[in-house]
Design a protein around this motif. Structure first.
Motif, PDB file in Angstrom:
ATOM      1  N   PRO A   1       0.985  -1.149  -0.098  1.00  0.00           N
ATOM      2  CA  PRO A   1       0.021   0.018  -0.110  1.00  0.00           C
ATOM      3  C   PRO A   1       0.737   1.140   0.100  1.00  0.00           C
ATOM      4  O   PRO A   1       1.838   1.265   0.702  1.00  0.00           O
ATOM      5  N   LYS A   2       0.301   2.139  -0.625  1.00  0.00           N
ATOM      6  CA  LYS A   2       0.999   3.646  -0.851  1.00  0.00           C
ATOM      7  C   LYS A   2       0.171   4.590  -0.188  1.00  0.00           C
ATOM      8  O   LYS A   2       0.437   5.715  -0.189  1.00  0.00           O
ATOM      9  N   PHE A   3      -1.067   4.232   0.280  1.00  0.00           N
ATOM     10  CA  PHE A   3      -1.903   5.235   0.664  1.00  0.00           C
ATOM     11  C   PHE A   3      -1.828   5.426   2.142  1.00  0.00           C
ATOM     12  O   PHE A   3      -1.509   4.378   2.831  1.00  0.00           O
ATOM     13  N   GLN A   4      -2.248   6.395   2.993  1.00  0.00           N
ATOM     14  CA  GLN A   4      -2.293   6.754   4.231  1.00  0.00           C
ATOM     15  C   GLN A   4      -3.371   6.139   5.040  1.00  0.00           C
ATOM     16  O   GLN A   4      -4.580   6.103   4.311  1.00  0.00           O
ATOM     17  N   PHE A   5      -3.517   5.474   6.097  1.00  0.00           N
ATOM     18  CA  PHE A   5      -4.766   5.103   6.904  1.00  0.00           C
ATOM     19  C   PHE A   5      -4.378   5.142   8.253  1.00  0.00           C
ATOM     20  O   PHE A   5      -3.295   5.448   8.778  1.00  0.00           O
ATOM     21  N   PRO A   6      -5.548   5.136   9.000  1.00  0.00           N
ATOM     22  CA  PRO A   6      -5.159   5.275  10.591  1.00  0.00           C
ATOM     23  C   PRO A   6      -4.407   4.326  11.216  1.00  0.00           C
ATOM     24  O   PRO A   6      -4.319   3.090  11.290  1.00  0.00           O
ATOM     25  N   LEU A   7      -3.474   4.912  12.111  1.00  0.00           N
ATOM     26  CA  LEU A   7      -2.308   4.226  12.608  1.00  0.00           C
ATOM     27  C   LEU A   7      -2.790   3.470  13.918  1.00  0.00           C
ATOM     28  O   LEU A   7      -3.998   3.897  14.326  1.00  0.00           O
ATOM     29  N   ASP A   8      -1.990   2.480  14.615  1.00  0.00           N
ATOM     30  CA  ASP A   8      -2.541   1.863  15.675  1.00  0.00           C
ATOM     31  C   ASP A   8      -2.683   2.774  17.060  1.00  0.00           C
ATOM     32  O   ASP A   8      -3.426   2.512  17.896  1.00  0.00           O
ATOM     33  N   PHE A   9      -2.341   3.922  17.034  1.00  0.00           N
ATOM     34  CA  PHE A   9      -2.395   4.938  17.998  1.00  0.00           C
ATOM     35  C   PHE A   9      -3.129   6.009  17.693  1.00  0.00           C
ATOM     36  O   PHE A   9      -3.079   7.018  18.528  1.00  0.00           O
ATOM     37  N   ASP A  10      -4.036   5.860  16.775  1.00  0.00           N
ATOM     38  CA  ASP A  10      -4.770   6.840  16.160  1.00  0.00           C
ATOM     39  C   ASP A  10      -6.063   7.001  17.067  1.00  0.00           C
ATOM     40  O   ASP A  10      -6.997   6.148  16.767  1.00  0.00           O
ATOM     41  N   GLN A  11      -6.150   7.649  18.415  1.00  0.00           N
ATOM     42  CA  GLN A  11      -7.157   7.579  19.280  1.00  0.00           C
ATOM     43  C   GLN A  11      -7.593   8.944  19.342  1.00  0.00           C
ATOM     44  O   GLN A  11      -7.029   9.869  19.852  1.00  0.00           O
ATOM     45  N   ARG A  12      -8.822   8.936  18.665  1.00  0.00           N
ATOM     46  CA  ARG A  12      -9.439  10.497  18.424  1.00  0.00           C
ATOM     47  C   ARG A  12      -9.645  11.360  19.832  1.00  0.00           C
ATOM     48  O   ARG A  12      -9.333  12.446  19.803  1.00  0.00           O
TER      49      ARG A  12
END
Length: 247
Positions: free
Chosen positions: A176-187
Motif C-alpha cells: 500500500p502507498k496510501f495513508q490509513f489510521p495508525l494503531d495509536f490513532d485515538q481520537r
C-alpha cells in the motif's frame, strides 16, 4: 555484490518562543526537527545468514545497513490564559510529520534470486495533528480541579516496521502507498482530576479532630478515551446442532 554504506549527516534545529500578549495571556510557539536512529536489529546481518536467506527463499525480511534515520518535524502554537485569580487554561494546536520511517519493500527477482526478497527500507511516512486543552482550578475552599483533553488524528503508510511483512513476502503482493489510521490513532483522550483537601492548623478545628483532619484529603481521577481503529472481518458462520434435552 556488497556495497559500502554511506554515512548520514542530519541537522536538528529546535526553536521555542513564549511572550506575553497581556498581563494574563501568553502566546507560545515551538518548532523542531528530531532524528532517531534505526533499531540495531534492522541494520546488521552477517554474511552467512544473508546467503542462507537467499539460497533457501525463507519467508523473512533482510536487514539493511544503509537505513537512514527517521526524521520528525514538529510544529506547535498555543495560548495560555489566566481567568480571574484561580483559573488557568491553555490550548495548543500541533502538527507532526515523520519521514524516512522504516518499512518493508520487495526487491524484484534476478538470476541469482529468482523469487526476489523483502528488505527493510526507508519507505514509510506518517502525520499526526490535533489539539491539547487543559483547564486548572487552583485550590479554592479546599477544592482543586484539573481537566485535560487531547484530540488526535494520526495517519500513515505503516503502523510499524513489520506491518507489511506478509505482503512483502508475497511475490504477487501489492504494497500500500496510501495513508490509513495508525494503531495509536485515538481520537479523544482526557482526564478530570478532583482533589478535596484540608489545609494546615488554621483550616481545621482545634483538638483531637484537628489532628485527624490536618492535611487529610480525597482525590478522584476520572479518565476517558475513544476506541482505536480496527478492521472488521466477516467470519464464516458454522452451523452447530445441539441435542435435545432428552437425548
Amino acid at each position: 555484490v556488497y556495497e559500502q554504506s554511506k554515512p548520514e549527516i542530519s541537522f536538528s534545529p529546535r526553536f521555542g518562543f513564549s511572550f506575553p500578549i497581556t498581563d494574563k495571556t501568553v502566546f507560545v510557539a515551538n518548532y523542531g526537527k528530531f532524528v532517531q536512529l534505526p533499531q540495531l536489529d534492522f541494520l546488521y546481518i552477517n554474511r552467512l545468514a544473508f546467503e542462507y536467506f537467499f539460497k533457501n527463499s525463507v519467508q523473512n525480511v533482510a536487514e539493511n545497513s544503509a537505513l537512514k534515520p527517521e526524521k520528525l518535524t514538529s510544529y506547535e502554537i498555543g495560548i495560555k490564559q489566566k481567568i480571574g485569580d484561580y483559573l488557568d487554561m491553555g490550548l495548543t494546536a500541533y502538527y507532526k510529520e515523520t519521514k524516512d520511517q522504516i518499512g518493508i519493500s520487495r526487491i524484484a527477482g534476478s538470476s541469482t534470486v529468482p523469487n526476489g526478497y523483502a528488505i527493510y527500507t526507508n519507505t514509510d511516512f506518517s502525520t499526526a495533528k490535533g489539539l491539547d486543552f487543559y483547564l486548572s482550578l487552583r485550590r479554592t475552599n479546599r477544592i482543586a480541579v484539573d481537566i485535560s483533553y487531547t484530540l488526535l488524528y494520526a495517519t500513515g503508510v505503516g503502523a510499524d516496521a513489520n506491518a507489511k511483512f506478509t505482503l512483502a513476502n508475497n511475490p504477487n503482493g501489492v504494497l500500500p502507498k496510501f495513508q490509513f489510521p495508525l494503531d495509536f490513532d485515538q481520537r479523544h483522550t482526557g482526564s478530570v482530576n478532583f482533589d478535596y483537601r484540608f489545609g494546615g492548623w488554621s483550616d481545621v478545628p482545634k483538638g483531637f479532630f484537628g489532628h485527624i483532619l490536618k492535611d487529610l484529603g480525597l482525590n478522584v481521577l476520572f479518565s476517558f478515551n475513544s476506541g482505536r481503529p480496527y478492521t472488521a472481518r466477516d467470519l464464516p458462520r458454522t452451523a452447530f446442532s445441539f441435542p435435545d434435552d432428552g437425548e
